[in-house]
Design an enzyme around this catalytic site. Sequence first.
Site, mmCIF file in Angstrom:
data_model
loop_
_atom_site.group_PDB
_atom_site.id
_atom_site.type_symbol
_atom_site.label_atom_id
_atom_site.label_comp_id
_atom_site.label_asym_id
_atom_site.label_seq_id
_atom_site.Cartn_x
_atom_site.Cartn_y
_atom_site.Cartn_z
ATOM 1 C CG HIS A 177 -1.685 1.203 1.474
ATOM 2 N ND1 HIS A 177 -1.525 1.996 2.588
ATOM 3 C CD2 HIS A 177 -2.654 1.786 0.732
ATOM 4 C CE1 HIS A 177 -2.369 3.010 2.528
ATOM 5 N NE2 HIS A 177 -3.061 2.914 1.406
ATOM 6 C CG HIS A 203 1.034 8.518 1.819
ATOM 7 N ND1 HIS A 203 1.275 7.886 3.026
ATOM 8 C CD2 HIS A 203 -0.314 8.583 1.701
ATOM 9 C CE1 HIS A 203 0.135 7.579 3.607
ATOM 10 N NE2 HIS A 203 -0.844 8.001 2.821
#
Length: 315
Positions: free
Chosen positions: A37, A111
Amino acid sequence: MNNSVKDLAADLENWMSLIPQELRRMPIINIAIPGSHDSFTANITSNSDISPDAEEIVKELSVLGPIFKEVIARWSKTQCYLAKDQLIRGIRYFDLRTSTKEGTDDLYIVHTLYSVPIQTCLDEINSFLDLHPKEVVIMDFQHFFGFDETLHKKFIQDISTTFGSKILPYDGKINNITLDSMAQNKYQVIIIYRIDGTTFWPSACFPNPWPNTVSIPTLIQSLNDNLKKRQKDIAFISQCVLTPDAKFILEHVLSSLEEECAKKLENYRSKWIEAQVAGECGLNIIIADFIDLSDCKYVRDVINVNQSLLKALNK
């Protein structure tokens, strides 16, 4: 795992090449495949710049300086390895957020903070595939920040140039694709590009429901419910990750995503994976944070779910 059964994860670097031929002839949507992920966030540090995907409150509070950035880095980093080291450890699906960055023409993995130029990772993947001709990698370009139509075209061309004839062409029939058929045609790369109108595989062929919870019971229930609803003729991605919100992070501000989410989920994740079966409407692609925990037990667990396919064939 039953010790009398061959360990399918004994060689993580070559697991797809070495699994029994019966499994290589099965549709790839029926095989359990470990993924990561927010795959390439290993390079995020407190010195990383705030990226465009950051929530507005993060952008506003970034004026607080290095201490704040150090906290954000601990909650933004989801992996300890970049592409090559994840591939060696058996990961075959990558979940990617890509962004422009002011002052450079390079595109970056992001991110909340900037990580590494995406081309660095693409080149690592391509080099690995050159040395492992029967291994297959799935790259899922989920989110794009700062892109316009022209940049999408350029990026698509960059991906195509990097991997060339290794890319599996989109024909709408993912249920016909096997590891064997890919090897016979020298295909090694499946590109999912979640923008309409490209020549890559679209979102509809790879549903990816997001549980969006920090509650372990809620996550497990969501994983079960979503698997029950999966369609048998397309792929399916299970997101076995906890997602902290701002409130949760503030309550654990001295800790990290790894400590408060990944490690606390690990035993529950293992039990859930070990209870799954592969095959039609079974576990397919699964993604997790910090795939390195406990000597990559997560990766081994997922690969060995494929034992269920061998058991079904031998009945």
